[in-house]
Design an enzyme around this catalytic site. Structure first.
Site, short mmCIF file in Angstrom:
data_model
loop_
_atom_site.label_atom_id
_atom_site.label_comp_id
_atom_site.label_asym_id
_atom_site.label_seq_id
_atom_site.Cartn_x
_atom_site.Cartn_y
_atom_site.Cartn_z
N CYS A 201 -0.73 -29.93 17.82
CA CYS A 201 -1.92 -29.26 18.36
C CYS A 201 -2.97 -29.08 17.26
O CYS A 201 -2.64 -29.06 16.08
CB CYS A 201 -1.62 -27.92 18.98
SG CYS A 201 -0.40 -27.95 20.31
N ARG B 105 -2.52 -35.11 14.29
CA ARG B 105 -1.49 -34.09 14.49
C ARG B 105 -0.66 -34.36 15.74
O ARG B 105 0.40 -33.76 15.93
CB ARG B 105 -2.14 -32.70 14.58
CG ARG B 105 -2.83 -32.29 13.30
CD ARG B 105 -3.61 -31.00 13.49
NE ARG B 105 -2.74 -29.85 13.66
CZ ARG B 105 -2.22 -29.15 12.66
NH1 ARG B 105 -2.45 -29.49 11.42
NH2 ARG B 105 -1.46 -28.10 12.91
N TRP C 167 -0.53 -30.48 22.34
CA TRP C 167 0.75 -31.20 22.42
C TRP C 167 1.66 -30.34 23.26
O TRP C 167 1.99 -29.22 22.90
CB TRP C 167 1.31 -31.40 21.02
CG TRP C 167 2.46 -32.35 20.92
CD1 TRP C 167 2.43 -33.71 20.88
CD2 TRP C 167 3.85 -31.99 20.82
NE1 TRP C 167 3.69 -34.23 20.75
CE2 TRP C 167 4.59 -33.19 20.70
CE3 TRP C 167 4.55 -30.78 20.80
CZ2 TRP C 167 5.98 -33.22 20.59
CZ3 TRP C 167 5.93 -30.80 20.68
CH2 TRP C 167 6.62 -32.01 20.58
N ASN D 287 -2.38 -22.46 19.13
CA ASN D 287 -1.26 -23.27 18.66
C ASN D 287 -0.06 -22.36 18.49
O ASN D 287 -0.20 -21.23 18.04
CB ASN D 287 -1.57 -23.91 17.29
CG ASN D 287 -2.64 -24.98 17.37
OD1 ASN D 287 -3.05 -25.38 18.45
ND2 ASN D 287 -3.08 -25.43 16.21
N GLY D 288 1.13 -22.87 18.79
CA GLY D 288 2.34 -22.09 18.63
C GLY D 288 3.05 -21.86 19.95
O GLY D 288 2.77 -22.52 20.95
N GLU E 120 15.87 -43.46 6.12
CA GLU E 120 14.41 -43.42 6.22
C GLU E 120 13.87 -44.69 6.87
O GLU E 120 12.94 -44.63 7.69
CB GLU E 120 13.80 -43.21 4.83
CG GLU E 120 12.28 -43.26 4.78
CD GLU E 120 11.59 -42.20 5.60
OE1 GLU E 120 10.36 -42.31 5.77
OE2 GLU E 120 12.25 -41.25 6.09
N LYS F 4 11.68 -44.73 10.29
CA LYS F 4 10.34 -45.31 10.40
C LYS F 4 10.27 -46.29 11.57
O LYS F 4 9.30 -46.30 12.32
CB LYS F 4 9.97 -46.04 9.10
CG LYS F 4 9.51 -45.13 8.00
CD LYS F 4 8.18 -44.50 8.33
CE LYS F 4 8.01 -43.20 7.56
NZ LYS F 4 8.80 -42.09 8.04
N GLU G 211 10.23 -44.31 14.85
CA GLU G 211 8.97 -43.61 15.06
C GLU G 211 7.85 -44.55 15.49
O GLU G 211 7.06 -44.23 16.38
CB GLU G 211 8.53 -42.93 13.75
CG GLU G 211 9.35 -41.73 13.35
CD GLU G 211 8.90 -41.16 12.02
OE1 GLU G 211 8.80 -39.93 11.91
OE2 GLU G 211 8.63 -41.94 11.08
N HIS H 262 33.87 -48.08 10.27
CA HIS H 262 34.34 -46.92 11.02
C HIS H 262 33.51 -46.66 12.27
O HIS H 262 33.28 -45.51 12.65
CB HIS H 262 34.36 -45.68 10.11
CG HIS H 262 35.26 -45.83 8.94
ND1 HIS H 262 36.60 -45.57 8.98
CD2 HIS H 262 35.01 -46.26 7.67
CE1 HIS H 262 37.15 -45.81 7.81
NE2 HIS H 262 36.20 -46.22 6.98
N LYS I 160 2.21 -34.63 13.70
CA LYS I 160 2.20 -34.71 12.24
C LYS I 160 2.77 -33.46 11.59
O LYS I 160 3.58 -33.54 10.68
CB LYS I 160 0.77 -34.95 11.74
CG LYS I 160 0.66 -35.11 10.22
CD LYS I 160 1.40 -36.34 9.74
CE LYS I 160 1.31 -36.51 8.25
NZ LYS I 160 2.14 -37.63 7.79
#
Length: 608
Positions: A2, A27, A74, A98-99, A481, A485, A488, A504, A603
């Site tokens: 947001c 964001r 968002w 926001n929140g 990582e 990536k 995402e 395994h 973000k």
């Protein structure tokens, strides 16, 4: 997650707020809206979709306003839709938020019983009605204070009132909010880039603070009304640093900015001649380090991967035990911290909700807290006992790249400093470690000069339904990582594993359709990695290997190969992650994905 932007002053507020919303798009959001004073009332325009869709609502009219607030949403409560978009209003009161309001359900029941009608599915609408309920002829800021007495949760809000044209009231609790000070004009925003074109003078609000903006100035108090004397911070970022600079996407620009970001992060942080790390750059004294018995590192997402790499570096260089936790787990597991433990939080934004909560829990337990973050004046930075800024500059792409590699550098420097203080590292060894670090910007630049290899690999594999990423030791977190990536940016399922764990379970996934990306640096584990590659090959798998340039074994076992410059083992992750960033980027682009604003992601994750 947001974005808030507000403006009051002598300029035309509507285009300024729309521009600010565009600069907050990184964001993550699914809808947008704006409220503005016009001809004695407040007008609201909002829509599901992008800021360009919102701007299109002004195509047939060009109202001029001296004050406005805007929001990119968002979704947390209620699906993306026009009715759930911010701003929300109750009579003459209009709010952006926001929140999350944790007790919104009970507040809503009480307000409905008093006759208030709810038009959205959001938690935010309770704030509008609560503020409206407490108007009673008092100034807007007093109405807001009274309304917030019964609110529980996290919030950054900006509020306007038809009775008081040009006034904006903002309040912060557990969600970022800052104020920009211009020449006869003032901004309120959730992040600095929203107004950076117009002001580099910033006030960062702390939890429990309220700001009142008018065309005549800014005043800050606590929520209960006590005056607060706030420091004005001058921001060093230029507006151009937040633009694409000729690159197709912010993510690609930020990948290519890594040499400069690394150089900036190193500058002034150590003395090569003496082999001494400048502890003032961490906010530490040598005595602070001598007494450290254990390090606890907490982070989320990509920063957690940096923390995992940091564990390998710190334990091996400084010989001090390190625990690593995901912040959302740490904060709820009744952690044990003792005197002599150093707690390190890592967050690009310095506003990650779970990481902040973990940091606050560590402080409650009386641990010494150090923050590694990128954003000047962020909550994590202000609340920590010690602080290391990564100097990455603004990172606009949602998927972190340059912030990650500079976090690795910060952890490496800390390991050298701790090792020196604990007499685990000699001055000669420290000089060599720092010399190796000094060479990293040039090595990353060299690596980026071969970026077309990553694009060729991506063109061959972008239709694959899934990927395995395999690494050992310090490069296992880089396998995690790399997989993150790809998930995402391209929405392809990918898993990172320690290569020795493949037998395994993960080996069941191997076939000719699932490529395995293998990190295979030189070193004592090299032949074991080669054996893992043979296991994948024998089951028809496709191998993409990342190797050192003089490797004469692994390239012959691989279908595709990316050569990486040599380095000491502790710095290999900085180099090995760059091709993985590039491969993910190009696969995402080839699949037609929005690589800068991936679906469902934000973000700065400022809610749980």
């Amino acid at each position: 997650m947001c974005g808030i932007i507000g403006y009051t002053g002598r300029g035309d507020a509507i285009p300024l707020v729309l521009e600010g919303l565009k600069r907050l798009e990184y964001r993550g959001y699914d809808s947008a809206g704006i409220a503005f004073f016009y001809e004695g009332s407040i007008k609201v325009r909002r829509c599901k979709g992008k800021v360009n869709d919102l701007a299109g609502l002004f195509a047939d009219e060009k109202p001029v306003s001296r004050a406005a607030i805007g929001h990119t949403r968002w979704a947390t409560h209620g699906k993306p839709s026009e009715k759930n978009s911010h701003p929300h209003r109750s009579g003459g009161i209009v709010v952006v938020h926001n929140g999350i309001i944790e007790n919104h359900a009970e507040l809503k029941r009480s307000l409905v019983a008093e006759g208030y009608v709810f038009l959205s599915d959001t938690d935010t609408e309770v704030l509008c009605h609560l503020i409206h309920k407490h108007i009673n002829g008092v100034p807007l800021e007093d109405s807001v204070r009274k309304a917030l007495e019964g609110v529980r949760g996290a919030y950054a809000i900006a509020v306007i009132d038809e009775r008081e044209e040009g006034k904006i009231v903002g309040v912060k609790k557990d969600s970022p909010l800052c104020v920009g000070i211009g020449d006869g004009e003032y901004f309120i925003a959730s992040d600095v880039p929203a107004f950076l074109n117009y002001s580099k003078k910033v006030i960062f609000l702390d939890d429990g603070e309220m700001v009142v903006l008018t065309g005549d100035g800014v005043s800050v108090t606590t929520i209960d009304g006590s005056p607060v004397d706030k420091q004005v911070t001058n921001i060093g970022w230029s507006p151009a640093m937040a633009e694409k600079g000729g690159y197709r996407h912010f993510m690609l620009k930020e990948i290519h900015e890594q040499p400069a970001a690394l150089a900036d992060t190193l500058r002034g942080r150590f003395d090569l001649e003496s082999g001494a790390v400048n502890l003032k750059e961490f906010g530490l004294e040598e005595d602070d380090l001598k007494t450290v018995e254990k390090v606890v590192i907490v982070a989320c997402g990509t920063s957690w991967h940096a923390a995992l790499v940091g564990k390998y570096i710190i334990e091996d260089i400084a010989r001090v035990p390190v625990e690593v936790d995901i912040a959302s787990e740490f904060r709820y597991r009744n952690p044990i911290l003792r005197k002599g433990d150093l707690f390190i939080s890592i967050s690009q934004s310095g506003e990650t909700a779970d990481t902040l909560a973990a940091q606050r829990e560590a402080k409650r337990l009386a641990a010494k807290v150090m923050s590694i973050c990128n954003v000047v004046g962020s909550s994590a930075a202000r609340e920590a006992d010690a602080l290391f800024y990564t100097r990455s500059g603004p990172e606009i792409g949602v998927a972190s790249t340059k912030a990650f590699t500079t976090q690795l550098v910060g952890l490496y420097l800390f390991a050298v400093a701790l090792g020196s203080a604990k007499s685990a590292v000699s001055a000669d060894k420290a000089r060599q470690l720092l010399q190796d670090l000094l060479e990293m910007p040039d090595k990353v630049e060299q690596l980026l000069s071969t970026a077309e290899v990553a694009e060729k690999i991506a063109r061959e594999l972008y239709e694959a339904p899934g990927f395995l990423y395999l690494g050992r030791g310090i490069n296992y977190p880089i396998a995690l990582e790399g997989a993150l990536k790809l998930k995402e940016i391209s929405y392809i399922h990918a898993e990172g594993y320690p290569a020795g764990e493949m037998k395994h379970g993960p080996i069941a996934l191997v076939d000719e359709k699932v490529p395995a990306v293998v990190l295979a640096p030189k070193g004592p584990m090299h032949y074991k990695i080669a054996s893992n590659i043979q296991e994948v090959k024998s089951r028809g798998g496709t191998i993409v290997s990342l190797v050192h340039a003089d490797d004469d074994l692994v390239p012959g076992l691989s279908d595709y190969c990316f050569a990486v410059p040599d380095s000491n083992p502790y710095l290999a992750p900085v180099l090995f992650v760059v091709p993985l960033q590039l491969i993910a980027y190009h696969i995402g682009v080839l699949r037609g994905c929005d690589v800068d604003q991936p679906r469902n992601l934000a973000k700065s994750v400022t809610v749980e």
